[in-house]
Scaffold this active site. Structure first.
Site, PDB file in Angstrom:
ATOM      1  N   ASP A  14     -11.069  14.486  13.978  1.00  0.00           N
ATOM      2  CA  ASP A  14     -12.065  13.406  14.109  1.00  0.00           C
ATOM      3  C   ASP A  14     -12.465  12.868  12.750  1.00  0.00           C
ATOM      4  O   ASP A  14     -13.440  13.302  12.181  1.00  0.00           O
ATOM      5  CB  ASP A  14     -13.289  13.943  14.850  1.00  0.00           C
ATOM      6  CG  ASP A  14     -14.286  12.866  15.207  1.00  0.00           C
ATOM      7  OD1 ASP A  14     -13.937  11.678  15.098  1.00  0.00           O
ATOM      8  OD2 ASP A  14     -15.414  13.208  15.590  1.00  0.00           O
TER       9      ASP A  14
ATOM     10  N   ASP B 232     -15.654   9.272   7.401  1.00  0.00           N
ATOM     11  CA  ASP B 232     -16.762  10.221   7.268  1.00  0.00           C
ATOM     12  C   ASP B 232     -16.655  11.310   8.327  1.00  0.00           C
ATOM     13  O   ASP B 232     -16.051  11.125   9.392  1.00  0.00           O
ATOM     14  CB  ASP B 232     -18.108   9.514   7.345  1.00  0.00           C
ATOM     15  CG  ASP B 232     -18.334   8.782   8.655  1.00  0.00           C
ATOM     16  OD1 ASP B 232     -17.418   8.067   9.105  1.00  0.00           O
ATOM     17  OD2 ASP B 232     -19.428   8.931   9.242  1.00  0.00           O
TER      18      ASP B 232
ATOM     19  N   GLU C  84      -9.997   7.140  17.528  1.00  0.00           N
ATOM     20  CA  GLU C  84     -10.762   8.324  17.933  1.00  0.00           C
ATOM     21  C   GLU C  84      -9.879   9.304  18.716  1.00  0.00           C
ATOM     22  O   GLU C  84      -8.969   8.894  19.438  1.00  0.00           O
ATOM     23  CB  GLU C  84     -11.958   7.915  18.790  1.00  0.00           C
ATOM     24  CG  GLU C  84     -13.074   7.222  18.038  1.00  0.00           C
ATOM     25  CD  GLU C  84     -13.825   8.143  17.100  1.00  0.00           C
ATOM     26  OE1 GLU C  84     -13.672   9.371  17.211  1.00  0.00           O
ATOM     27  OE2 GLU C  84     -14.563   7.628  16.245  1.00  0.00           O
TER      28      GLU C  84
ATOM     29  N   HIS D 177     -15.820  18.483  15.688  1.00  0.00           N
ATOM     30  CA  HIS D 177     -17.174  18.917  15.311  1.00  0.00           C
ATOM     31  C   HIS D 177     -17.361  20.428  15.434  1.00  0.00           C
ATOM     32  O   HIS D 177     -18.486  20.913  15.371  1.00  0.00           O
ATOM     33  CB  HIS D 177     -18.247  18.204  16.149  1.00  0.00           C
ATOM     34  CG  HIS D 177     -18.362  16.740  15.885  1.00  0.00           C
ATOM     35  ND1 HIS D 177     -19.512  16.022  16.128  1.00  0.00           N
ATOM     36  CD2 HIS D 177     -17.475  15.835  15.409  1.00  0.00           C
ATOM     37  CE1 HIS D 177     -19.328  14.753  15.815  1.00  0.00           C
ATOM     38  NE2 HIS D 177     -18.089  14.617  15.371  1.00  0.00           N
TER      39      HIS D 177
ATOM     40  N   GLU E   2     -19.757   6.358  10.583  1.00  0.00           N
ATOM     41  CA  GLU E   2     -19.589   6.428  12.038  1.00  0.00           C
ATOM     42  C   GLU E   2     -20.311   7.626  12.614  1.00  0.00           C
ATOM     43  O   GLU E   2     -20.873   7.555  13.704  1.00  0.00           O
ATOM     44  CB  GLU E   2     -18.099   6.493  12.399  1.00  0.00           C
ATOM     45  CG  GLU E   2     -17.794   6.223  13.861  1.00  0.00           C
ATOM     46  CD  GLU E   2     -17.890   7.468  14.762  1.00  0.00           C
ATOM     47  OE1 GLU E   2     -17.909   7.306  16.002  1.00  0.00           O
ATOM     48  OE2 GLU E   2     -17.920   8.596  14.220  1.00  0.00           O
ATOM     49  N   GLU E   3     -20.313   8.730  11.891  1.00  0.00           N
ATOM     50  CA  GLU E   3     -20.915   9.956  12.400  1.00  0.00           C
ATOM     51  C   GLU E   3     -22.440   9.962  12.255  1.00  0.00           C
ATOM     52  O   GLU E   3     -23.105  10.818  12.826  1.00  0.00           O
ATOM     53  CB  GLU E   3     -20.333  11.181  11.676  1.00  0.00           C
ATOM     54  CG  GLU E   3     -18.838  11.387  11.859  1.00  0.00           C
ATOM     55  CD  GLU E   3     -18.454  11.800  13.272  1.00  0.00           C
ATOM     56  OE1 GLU E   3     -19.347  11.866  14.141  1.00  0.00           O
ATOM     57  OE2 GLU E   3     -17.257  12.050  13.502  1.00  0.00           O
TER      58      GLU E   3
END
Length: 388
Positions: A110, A80, A173, A361, A144-145
Site C-alpha cells: 500500500d 506516503d 490501490e 497497514h 493519501e494516508e
C-alpha cells in the site's frame, strides 16, 4: 535468522530494486522522503513534462506525456505510508529486505508496489515501437494516508483549472484477494463521521421526574440508528452505520446526566451522497426529545464506474485480466475510501487495480515478487491497449 534473507536485488527483476528503493524512503505522511523527486527524474527520462506542487509539507507530482490525438489516461497513486515500528517485524520495516521471494516493508503493498510496477510498465510502453495515441498522466501524492487535504484533491483542482479532463484513471490501490487481478474496484462507498451531542436536563437520580436524562435519549437514538434501512443500496455496495462511542462526561452516580455524546461512522453506497446521509440523520435527531446537535467530520464522497457503450475502461481492464489470468475479475466497491473519489465524474472512469491487500497497514506488510511481476504485466497490457 531462520530465514534465507536477501538484502539486495541483484538477481531479481528490475521492478524489485525500484520497490526496494521506494520502501527504504521513510515516507510517513506527509513526508515524501525524496520519492517524488525520484519519480520525477525517472519520468523526465521518458520525456514526460514534470510539475511538482507543494502544500503544507505535501508534495504532489503531475507528470504528463502527449503522444497525439486520443484519450486522456491517468495513473493515480501515493508514496506516503502509515507509521511503523520494528516490533514484531521479521526485518526492519523500511528495509525492503527479501525473504523466500517476498519483499517486506511498510508500503510494499500500500502502495509502493503498484508505483514500482507502473513505473516499469511505463518504461516498457514509452520505449516500445508501437504507435501511441492520447495523453498519459502520472498523478502522485504524499498525502493519501492522512487527512488528504493537500494531496489528490489539489491535483484534481489543478486539472480542472487547466481544462484537463481525464477519460480514464487507474488507481493503484491494493485490491486483490487470493491472487493478483482477481478483484478490482469500480467504485467506493462514501464515508462520513459524525457526533450527536444530546442536551437534556440534569437532576437528582431520586427525582427523575424533574430531569431529562440525556443518556436515555441517546440510547433511543442509537436504537433508531441501528435499525435504519437503506433502500438505495445495490448488491455489493451496502450502507452501514456503526456507533463508535457513547460518552457521558463527568459521571456521578447520583446525578442524571444533562449531556451525552454519540459518535458514529457511516459507510454509504454510491446510491447516496453525503448530503443525503446528513439530511436523514438530522431528521431523526429533530424528532427526538431534548436538544440534539450534530457535528460532521471527514466526509468522503462515494463514486461508481459502470459499463459504457463506447471506450469502456472497465471492460478493457476486465478483458486484460481475463487474458492474463484466464478469468474475469470480481467487481467490488467495498473497503475504505481512496483518492479515486477526487477524479471520478461522468466523464472520468475510475478503476482501482493493484496487488493483494491482506497485509496493508500491518506488521510484516509484504508483497511477493511473483505478484509484483503479475501486476506489472497487467499494467503493461492496460497501457498498450488503452494508449496503443
Amino acid at each position: 535468522m531462520p530465514y534465507p534473507l536477501q538484502k539486495n536485488a541483484k538477481n531479481f527483476p528490475s521492478v524489485v530494486s525500484i520497490l526496494q528503493y521506494l520502501i527504504r524512503a521513510n515516507s510517513v505522511t506527509p513526508n515524501d522522503a525524496g520519492t517524488i523527486a525520484y519519480l520525477a527524474h525517472q519520468l523526465s527520462q521518458l520525456d514526460f513534462n514534470i510539475e511538482v506542487m507543494e502544500s503544507n509539507g505535501v508534495k504532489n507530482l503531475i507528470a504528463h506525456r502527449q503522444f497525439g490525438q486520443g484519450s486522456t489516461f491517468a495513473y493515480s497513486g501515493h508514496v506516503d505510508v502509515v507509521p511503523a515500528t520494528a516490533e514484531g517485524w521479521l526485518v526492519e520495516p523500511f528495509s525492503g529486505d527479501i525473504i523466500d521471494g517476498v519483499i517486506y516493508g511498510r508500503g510494499a503493498a500500500d502502495m509502493k508496489g503498484s508505483v514500482a510496477a507502473m513505473l516499469n510498465a511505463t518504461k516498457a510502453f514509452c520505449k516500445s515501437n508501437q504507435a501511441k495515441y492520447g495523453t498519459f498522466f502520472w498523478l502522485i501524492t504524499s498525502d493519501e494516508e492522512g487527512e488528504a487535504t493537500d494531496g489528490s484533491v489539489l491535483i484534481a483542482e489543478y486539472l480542472r483549472q487547466n481544462g484537463i479532463s481525464l477519460d480514464a484513471c487507474l488507481v493503484g490501490e491494493p485490491t486483490s484477494h487470493k491472487q493478483v487481478g482477481d478483484t478490482i474496484k469500480n467504485g467506493r462507498r462514501g464515508a462520513i463521521s459524525g457526533r450527536f451531542t444530546v442536551h437534556g436536563k440534569s437532576g437528582h437520580v431520586a427525582y427523575p421526574e424533574f430531569a431529562l436524562n440525556a443518556a436515555h435519549i441517546a440510547g433511543k437514538l442509537v436504537t433508531q440508528l441501528s435499525n435504519l434501512e437503506w433502500t438505495k443500496d445495490v448488491p455489493g455496495s451496502k450502507t452501514t452505520l456503526q456507533v463508535t462511542g457513547l460518552t457521558v462526561p463527568d459521571i456521578v452516580d447520583n446525578l442524571v446526566p444533562a449531556i451525552c455524546e454519540v459518535t458514529f461512522n457511516v459507510r454509504y453506497s454510491h446510491g447516496y451522497k453525503s448530503h443525503d446521509i446528513c439530511q436523514r440523520l438530522a431528521d431523526i435527531a429533530q424528532n427526538m426529545e431534548g436538544d440534539i446537535k450534530i457535528n460532521w467530520e471527514r466526509p468522503c464522497e462515494s463514486f461508481y464506474t459502470g459499463k459504457k457503450s463506447d471506450n469502456c475502461f472497465l471492460s478493457l481492464i476486465e478483458n486484460v485480466i481475463s487474458e492474463e489470468l484466464g478469468q474475469y475479475p470480481s467487481l467490488s466497491t467495498a473497503g475504505g475510501t481512496s483518492d479515486g473519489r477526487f477524479f471520478a465524474s461522468e466523464q472520468t472512469q475510475v478503476i482501482e487495480c493493484g496487488v493483494k491487500n491482506e497485509t496493508i497497514h500491518q506488521v510484516n506488510e509484504h508483497v511477493a515478487i511473483a505478484d509484483l511481476l503479475a501486476i506489472e504485466r497487467i499494467y503493461k497490457r492496460i497501457l498498450f491497449k488503452y494508449l496503443g
